[in-house]
Design a protein around this motif. Structure first.
Motif, PDB file in Angstrom:
ATOM      1  N   CYS A  96       0.324   0.552  -7.024  1.00  0.00           N
ATOM      2  CA  CYS A  96       0.608  -0.433  -5.970  1.00  0.00           C
ATOM      3  C   CYS A  96       1.360  -1.654  -6.512  1.00  0.00           C
ATOM      4  O   CYS A  96       1.405  -2.702  -5.856  1.00  0.00           O
ATOM      5  CB  CYS A  96      -0.691  -0.855  -5.280  1.00  0.00           C
ATOM      6  N   MET A 129      -4.664   2.632 -10.039  1.00  0.00           N
ATOM      7  CA  MET A 129      -4.448   2.159  -8.666  1.00  0.00           C
ATOM      8  C   MET A 129      -3.570   0.911  -8.648  1.00  0.00           C
ATOM      9  O   MET A 129      -2.699   0.769  -7.781  1.00  0.00           O
ATOM     10  CB  MET A 129      -5.793   1.895  -7.967  1.00  0.00           C
ATOM     11  N   SER A 176     -13.326   2.233  -7.272  1.00  0.00           N
ATOM     12  CA  SER A 176     -12.209   2.808  -6.529  1.00  0.00           C
ATOM     13  C   SER A 176     -12.301   2.468  -5.035  1.00  0.00           C
ATOM     14  O   SER A 176     -11.306   2.089  -4.400  1.00  0.00           O
ATOM     15  CB  SER A 176     -12.157   4.312  -6.819  1.00  0.00           C
ATOM     16  N   VAL A 188       0.873  -1.170   0.000  1.00  0.00           N
ATOM     17  CA  VAL A 188       0.000   0.000   0.000  1.00  0.00           C
ATOM     18  C   VAL A 188       0.914   1.225   0.000  1.00  0.00           C
ATOM     19  O   VAL A 188       2.035   1.160   0.492  1.00  0.00           O
ATOM     20  CB  VAL A 188      -0.914  -0.008   1.242  1.00  0.00           C
ATOM     21  N   LYS A 195      -5.653  -3.210   0.281  1.00  0.00           N
ATOM     22  CA  LYS A 195      -5.276  -3.319   1.703  1.00  0.00           C
ATOM     23  C   LYS A 195      -5.444  -4.765   2.185  1.00  0.00           C
ATOM     24  O   LYS A 195      -4.608  -5.282   2.916  1.00  0.00           O
ATOM     25  CB  LYS A 195      -6.122  -2.371   2.550  1.00  0.00           C
ATOM     26  N   HIS A 219      -9.468   0.180  -3.038  1.00  0.00           N
ATOM     27  CA  HIS A 219      -8.757   0.594  -1.815  1.00  0.00           C
ATOM     28  C   HIS A 219      -8.792  -0.551  -0.802  1.00  0.00           C
ATOM     29  O   HIS A 219      -7.761  -0.924  -0.225  1.00  0.00           O
ATOM     30  CB  HIS A 219      -9.420   1.832  -1.192  1.00  0.00           C
ATOM     31  N   GLU A 220      -9.981  -1.103  -0.591  1.00  0.00           N
ATOM     32  CA  GLU A 220     -10.118  -2.143   0.435  1.00  0.00           C
ATOM     33  C   GLU A 220      -9.506  -3.462  -0.027  1.00  0.00           C
ATOM     34  O   GLU A 220      -8.889  -4.175   0.761  1.00  0.00           O
ATOM     35  CB  GLU A 220     -11.594  -2.277   0.846  1.00  0.00           C
ATOM     36  N   ASN A 272       0.606   4.192   1.596  1.00  0.00           N
ATOM     37  CA  ASN A 272      -0.017   5.075   2.582  1.00  0.00           C
ATOM     38  C   ASN A 272       0.752   4.960   3.892  1.00  0.00           C
ATOM     39  O   ASN A 272       0.651   3.953   4.595  1.00  0.00           O
ATOM     40  CB  ASN A 272      -1.480   4.662   2.784  1.00  0.00           C
TER      41      ASN A 272
END
Ligand code: R2B
Ligand code: URA
Length: 317
Positions: free
Chosen positions: A267, A263, A122, A27, A130, A126-127, A29
């Motif tokens: 990543c 995305m 989107s 990720v 992760k 994200h989930e 972040n």
């Protein structure tokens, strides 16, 4: 004019090579590492409530598509294709606690639906990214299997995306963050696209090509349709736009490819997009093929992806 941050300004070279070396899903972040718990709200999963590594650690292929029913059908198809035995009762919706998304796991293949359009996919991505990170998955390939409108192609043609472009025909995804536009690259894995093309050609019963895919934020006006509730342009203007897209190498139009590509690229996930065309937009706007025909079209990307997965797992030559 809002300042534009390019993709390269976000990427730190050492960070990238690190990810490439160990194959894990990273990720991007810095805040996540210090969170005591991560609740994947739209999946009804979390790091404290579920052992994500035990549940998902062996995932190698993630297949995503718009409709929940279609992705359940794909999971059932993969169950038989992979020769998994049993009565199929273990094909259950892992996200049954929420009706936002559905998720199925068949061996190393995870199938998830993402709904329609950029915001919906989107949130899911994200989930998902992760989740793959928390589960310590390695060497994951992610493929979007979808439907689309074709440009200059017979309905039923399968288009593997070369480059995902936005409505301005630019190979980028613009995300508004804190009132500023961040521009991210929509680069996809060229070797993966070629391997999927080879599978399509080997199946041979329908045309499979590599072409550019245009991603729009609307199915009607946004894709130059004359049949929405609103329309502010003529048939001639519509055709001029579609021809311009065709000259730029665009062969199909859908609604998720740019953010999906951006995305995954950010990543370091190996990603591809395989969409069947439901109509030729040079011939019209309405999708009029019978239901059975559309169902058969939608199975075409699934067959290509299944062949690819089986080859990767050594189940097929
Ligand atoms: C293809 O089909 C849907 C619209 O009908 C949308 O999700 C897409 O990308
Ligand atoms: N999906 C789209 O986004 N457009 C089409 O024309 C058909 C399916």
């Amino acid at each position: 004019m809002a300042p534009i941050l390019t993709n390269s300004s976000e990427v730190n070279a050492s960070e990238r090579s690190d990810n490439e070396e160990n194959g894990t899903v990273h990720v991007k972040n810095p805040h996540l590492a210090s969170m005591p718990e991560d609740v994947l709200y739209h999946f009804d999963l979390g790091t404290k409530t579920h052992n994500l590594q035990a549940m998902f650690g062996d995932v190698k292929f993630v297949c995503v598509g718009g409709s929940a029913n279609r992705m359940r059908g794909f999971a059932e198809f993969m169950y038989t294709e992979l020769g998994l035995t049993g009565d199929g009762s273990d094909i259950r919706d892992i996200c049954a606690g929420t009706d936002r998304y559905s998720m199925y796991k068949t061996g190393p293949v995870l199938s998830i639906n993402h709904g329609m359009g950029v915001p919906s996919i989107s949130i899911m991505l994200h989930e998902l990214i992760k989740l793959l990170h928390h589960a310590k998955c390695r060497d994951v390939t992610i493929i979007r299997l979808g439907t689309s409108g074709g440009i200059g192609l017979d309905p039923g043609t399968v288009v593997i995306t070369g480059t995902a472009v936005n409505s301005f025909l630019q190979p980028q995804f613009d995300q508004v963050v804190l009132g500023k536009v961040i521009t991210r690259s929509t680069e996809l894995d060229k070797d993966l696209a070629q391997e999927l093309l080879n599978c399509g050609r080997e199946i041979g019963s329908y045309l499979t090509i590599i072409g550019n895919t245009m991603c729009t934020h609307d199915f009607y006006e946004g894709q130059g349709r004359l049949d929405g509730a609103l329309c502010s342009f003529s048939n001639e203007e519509k055709l001029d736009y579609l021809k311009k897209a065709y000259r730029a190498g665009v062969r199909n139009i859908e609604m998720e490819s740019t953010v999906f590509a951006a995305m995954c690229h950010r990543c370091d996930l190996k990603a591809a997009i395989v969409c069947v065309t439901l109509l030729n937009r040079f011939d019209g706007d309405q999708i009029t093929s019978p239901h059975e025909v559309l169902l058969e079209y939608q199975r075409r990307p699934q067959k290509i992806v299944s062949m690819f997965i089986k080859k990767q797992l050594g189940l097929l030559k």
